[in-house]
Design a protein around this motif. Structure first.
Motif, mmCIF file in Angstrom:
data_model
loop_
_atom_site.group_PDB
_atom_site.id
_atom_site.type_symbol
_atom_site.label_atom_id
_atom_site.label_comp_id
_atom_site.label_asym_id
_atom_site.label_seq_id
_atom_site.Cartn_x
_atom_site.Cartn_y
_atom_site.Cartn_z
ATOM 1 N N PRO A 417 -31.066 -20.116 26.249
ATOM 2 C CA PRO A 417 -31.186 -20.171 24.542
ATOM 3 C C PRO A 417 -30.359 -21.539 23.766
ATOM 4 N N ILE A 418 -30.936 -21.667 22.746
ATOM 5 C CA ILE A 418 -30.459 -22.766 21.866
ATOM 6 C C ILE A 418 -28.939 -22.714 21.753
ATOM 7 N N GLN A 419 -28.480 -21.388 21.428
ATOM 8 C CA GLN A 419 -27.186 -21.312 21.332
ATOM 9 C C GLN A 419 -26.857 -19.585 21.447
ATOM 10 N N PHE A 420 -25.950 -19.270 22.487
ATOM 11 C CA PHE A 420 -25.513 -18.058 22.632
ATOM 12 C C PHE A 420 -24.608 -17.493 21.802
ATOM 13 N N PRO A 421 -25.044 -16.268 21.301
ATOM 14 C CA PRO A 421 -23.920 -15.659 20.159
ATOM 15 C C PRO A 421 -22.690 -15.323 20.596
ATOM 16 N N GLU A 422 -21.805 -15.385 19.630
ATOM 17 C CA GLU A 422 -20.421 -14.931 20.177
ATOM 18 C C GLU A 422 -20.505 -13.184 19.444
ATOM 19 N N LEU A 423 -20.311 -12.327 20.577
ATOM 20 C CA LEU A 423 -20.712 -10.973 20.232
ATOM 21 C C LEU A 423 -19.526 -10.210 19.933
ATOM 22 N N ARG A 424 -19.399 -9.807 18.651
ATOM 23 C CA ARG A 424 -18.446 -9.134 18.001
ATOM 24 C C ARG A 424 -18.702 -7.731 17.505
ATOM 25 N N GLU A 425 -17.932 -6.655 17.472
ATOM 26 C CA GLU A 425 -18.142 -5.464 17.092
ATOM 27 C C GLU A 425 -18.595 -5.432 15.592
ATOM 28 N N GLN A 426 -19.473 -4.666 15.499
ATOM 29 C CA GLN A 426 -20.085 -4.434 14.044
ATOM 30 C C GLN A 426 -20.089 -3.078 13.370
#
Length: 528
Positions: A417-426
């Motif tokens: 991926p171009i940028q891997f997201p920072e996974l946070r609770e939503q």
């Protein structure tokens, strides 16, 4: 090139033949280019990284011994190791995608003895196109998208077809004997082929029969002289083994039903065995031919697989594995060759092309979803190794994962991926998964309320973030069966290092343009 075809063919017909064959080959290699990745697809593929790491640190004598040493207790895959070493010497690195593409050239080499066979029996060159449709049928070629598969199993078929052709149409040729003696070091079933080669040489009173017999006994002795592996067989014949053998021989059948696939394969295997039994013993004496020898070796391979793996789990699932599907394609090739062998019983060209072409098209549609899911699983393995240094498909210890950092391998950033997201609770509506099974570290989750993906080309993955450890640990797995109105599921190998592992579950969506989005699903606590 046109001179290779019969002079009775007109120039336009020759051009049409080359275009048809070229289109078939282009289609095969195009799919390889689309679906394969520069990443070890199975745990077995890491063995090639271990090979390169080993040879750089040892002497020539030690390296020669390593090339021929056992792989997974029973296989001596010297051919595969030599292939990789030659590629590394030429290209300077190990790119798995390039290696898979190059190894698939073996499929083209298989066509050469088949074309010569057609010439020997004086049949139309168009029969090679019919044979190629069966050999390259996409569903039966799923194993060719794995490096260990295409080198070991396709290599085995390559040696089988060349040796079988040489025994009947290139008598007393030294190259036939040399290939036969090296065959066991391509794949283990080569051991089973040695007695068949000896039988043909003795019955045809070949001048090479005695030296071959002596050398073959030497090869068998060398193969097993230091064998110390534990057997995975239960050591006796049973209905389960016989049933598995029939299922294996029916691997040419397309999977029209997942739940009944084993029984369809079993029923498909019975007429194959009956047909060649009639061909070989119909005159109340053994009558071997090029096609029947192909069949006998595939039958012997099926027996070795069923007998040797009968103690490893569900034999039905083992024999239905993607890694054995190419043997089903070759079974169809053997039938085709047998039907055109005798001129008075020859299959009409028009019917042969119609049936093989139809089979090729049907196989293409059957292969679409398996290929997409395989690619998605490989992508999950790639992401897990690159971003998290974890694997959820198979046990991959840290020292094995460290091989990916060696100078002879490099990740292809275009596959990431171009940028891997920072996974946070939503703060969104939670969608908890259902735990189908957690046993021996293998976790199975299913979802029946996930929103369908907006674009069919998107790939979705399940990411588990471990929250009750000092440092967050992530595990990623493909979301399987991700089609409209289907229950989605995911299987992960989770090391059970904590008494009660707690996770946050995320749904990662990777779009075709490599842009990523994610959705928090729910917390998850695993209890044994």
């Amino acid at each position: 090139m046109l001179s290779l075809l019969p002079s009775t063919m007109r120039v336009k017909e020759k051009l049409a033949w080359f275009l048809a064959m070229g289109a078939l080959l282009f289609f095969h290699f195009y799919r390889l280019q689309v679906y394969t990745l520069n990443f070890p697809n199975w745990g077995d593929d890491y063995a090639f990284l271990e090979l390169l790491d080993y040879v750089k640190q040892h002497t020539l004598q030690e390296n020669m011994a390593y090339i021929f040493h056992f792989h997974n207790d029973i296989h001596r895959i010297a051919y595969s190791r030599i292939w990789i070493l030659i590629q590394f010497a030429v290209l300077g690195n190990l790119n798995f995608k390039t290696a898979i593409l190059l190894a698939n050239v073996q499929m083209v080499l298989i066509l050469i003895p088949l074309f010569r066979f057609i010439q020997k029996i004086k049949r139309s060159a168009w029969h090679l196109f019919g044979i190629a449709c069966l050999l390259f049928a996409p569903f039966g070629n799923l194993d060719n998208f794995n490096l260990i598969g295409v080198l070991q199993h396709t290599g085995s078929i390559l040696f089988l077809v060349w040796i079988a052709y040489g025994l009947f149409y290139a008598e007393n040729s030294i190259w036939v004997i040399l290939l036969a003696l090296f065959y066991p070091f391509v794949s283990t079933e080569g051991i089973a082929f040695l007695p068949m080669v000896g039988y043909v040489l003795w019955t045809r009173k070949s001048s090479l029969k005695l030296p071959f017999t002596v050398l073959a006994l030497g090869v068998i002795f060398f193969y097993f002289h230091d064998y110390s592996g534990s057997s995975s067989s239960n050591g006796h014949l049973s209905w389960t083994l016989v049933k598995g053998l029939f299922i294996f021989m029916g691997n040419w059948a397309l999977p029209i039903s997942d739940s009944l696939r084993a029984w369809f394969n079993l029923l498909a295997g019975i007429p194959i065995i009956l047909f060649f039994t009639w061909r070989i013993l119909g005159a109340f004496r053994i009558n071997l031919s090029f096609p029947s020898l192909l069949f006998l070796q595939i039958l012997a391979t099926g027996f070795l697989i069923c007998y040797g793996r009968s103690g490893m789990g569900d034999l039905e699932l083992i024999t239905l594995s993607d890694r054995f599907l190419l043997y089903g394609n070759v079974t169809l090739v053997a039938i085709y060759c047998s039907l055109i062998l005798h001129k008075q019983q020859a299959l009409r060209l028009s019917w042969a092309l119609l049936l093989s072409g139809t089979w090729m098209i049907a196989s293409f549609f059957m292969a679409r979803r398996p290929l997409q899911e395989m690619n998605q699983r490989w992508t999950a393995d790639l992401f897990g190794a690159y971003y998290f240094k974890t694997s959820t498909a198979y046990d991959c210890p840290p020292q094995t994962m460290a091989l990916l950092k060696k100078p002879f391998y490099e990740f292809d950033t275009q596959e990431l991926p171009i940028q891997f997201p920072e996974l946070r609770e939503q703060n969104n509506t939670q969608i908890p998964p259902k735990i189908s099974r957690f046993q021996d570290g293998r976790l199975s989750l299913s979802f029946d309320k996930l929103q369908e993906k907006s674009n069919s080309s998107d790939q979705r993955f399940l990411v588990l973030k471990q929250t009750n450890s000092a440092q967050a640990t992530y595990f990623i797995s493909a979301l399987s069966n991700d089609y409209p109105n289907r229950i989605k599921h995911s299987n992960l190998l989770i090391p059970n290092t904590l008494p009660i592992p707690r996770f946050q579950v995320y749904l990662l969506n990777v779009h075709k343009n490599h842009i990523t989005t994610y959705q928090y699903l729910s917390p998850l606590t695993i209890t044994n």
